[in-house]
Enzyme design. Sequence first.
Site, PDB file in Angstrom:
ATOM      1  CE  LYS A   1      33.872  43.428  33.310  1.00  0.00           C
ATOM      2  NZ  LYS A   1      32.740  42.504  33.030  1.00  0.00           N
TER       3      LYS A   1
ATOM      4  CG  ASP B   1      33.342  40.748  36.282  1.00  0.00           C
ATOM      5  OD1 ASP B   1      32.790  40.451  35.219  1.00  0.00           O
ATOM      6  OD2 ASP B   1      34.523  40.440  36.541  1.00  0.00           O
TER       7      ASP B   1
END
Length: 397
Positions: free
Chosen positions: A75, A115
């Site tokens: 991430k 995202d």
Amino acid sequence: MAEPERVILFRVPWTDDSGVQRVNRGFRVQFSSTLGPYKGGLRFHPTVDLGVIKFLGFEQVLKNSLTGLPMGGGKGGSDFDPKGKSDSEILRFCQSFMTSLYRHIGADTDVPAGDINVGGREIGYLFGQYKRLMNQFDGVLTGKSLSWGGSLIRPEASGYGAVYFAQNWAEDNKVEMKGARCLVSGAGNVAQYTVEKLLQLQAVPLTMSDSTGFVFESEGFTEEKLDKMMYIKNVLRGRISDYCKVSPTAKFFVGEKPWKVDDVKFAFPCATENEINEFDAKMLVNNGCVCVVEGANMPSTAEAIQVYEAAGVTLCPGKAANAGGVAVSGLEMAQNSMRTSWTREEVDEKLKRIMKSIYQSCVDAAAKYGCPGNLKMGANIAGFLKVADSMIEQGCV
């Protein structure tokens, strides 16, 4: 397994339209490459810090494991806030961000995606800078435009996948989705396509929301109404309250969450982490909800989950229910590697099969380890075992 393989922190200097020099923090946590290249989104939001990225990265490892595709977990992101920034400012920020990140990623090393606040525009700016620095065109990012390596169904995948997961649960438990009243939070990509797929299954999505409040359509959204909402959010980049100007049947509740609406069967939290607390969960239970399907990453607090379990409400956890997005990212990687593209129908069919497989893995693991019907436990166990067993086989590296 709980310790990332690598943590990358860097400065992101950029210049605003007034000529003032700005600096933000950039992060990439490469958590696990046990099952394949690191894979996970980039988030641009002022709340981003190392702790947030590590927590999301660990969840991503288990989620990617559940898809059955060869992907590790990671991430990244920045505390940069794109709200109120011009296209030129976002372009300069993305180019600076990629100038620091490019040496750590690659099609066979680490493949970031979008995202929160990182959509098609940002992916395009990031990819352009990567290509410029590396002098090569490869599948280093997913969520790309269809014109240059993207996959059909990718924008829809998280929302569609969440509904497919719910559909599998409904079929398994003899619950009718046709005519089911559903609450949806959020108004971004996941929420929009959750509503779209619910409409295709003849369910009745009643709400959408953003940080300012929620809108309620007493007879449910229609395709025409959803198109208006998507225009407001995707083109005008407006607030959800603006929707009431184009829909006389809509009601806007300032500063409130949609969970207060009564007589519902499904809840699809698709906004952000911890959006459903204990109080919200009790409202859902009292309003007749039988299944909470997490379109966002961990939107239910631990206290909310306890309320669901005590009331017999099924929780379809985010790491399983919203894995459709990363699953189609994996399919985009496969198409890039083969230098081909699949039809919309092909990708959608593969997504359906993957979501059915994820659902069945959760059910089977829950039953095998003594908690039948507990999809949260099943998802955690199934995702963990695949990664843990693979790590052991590779020498625990």
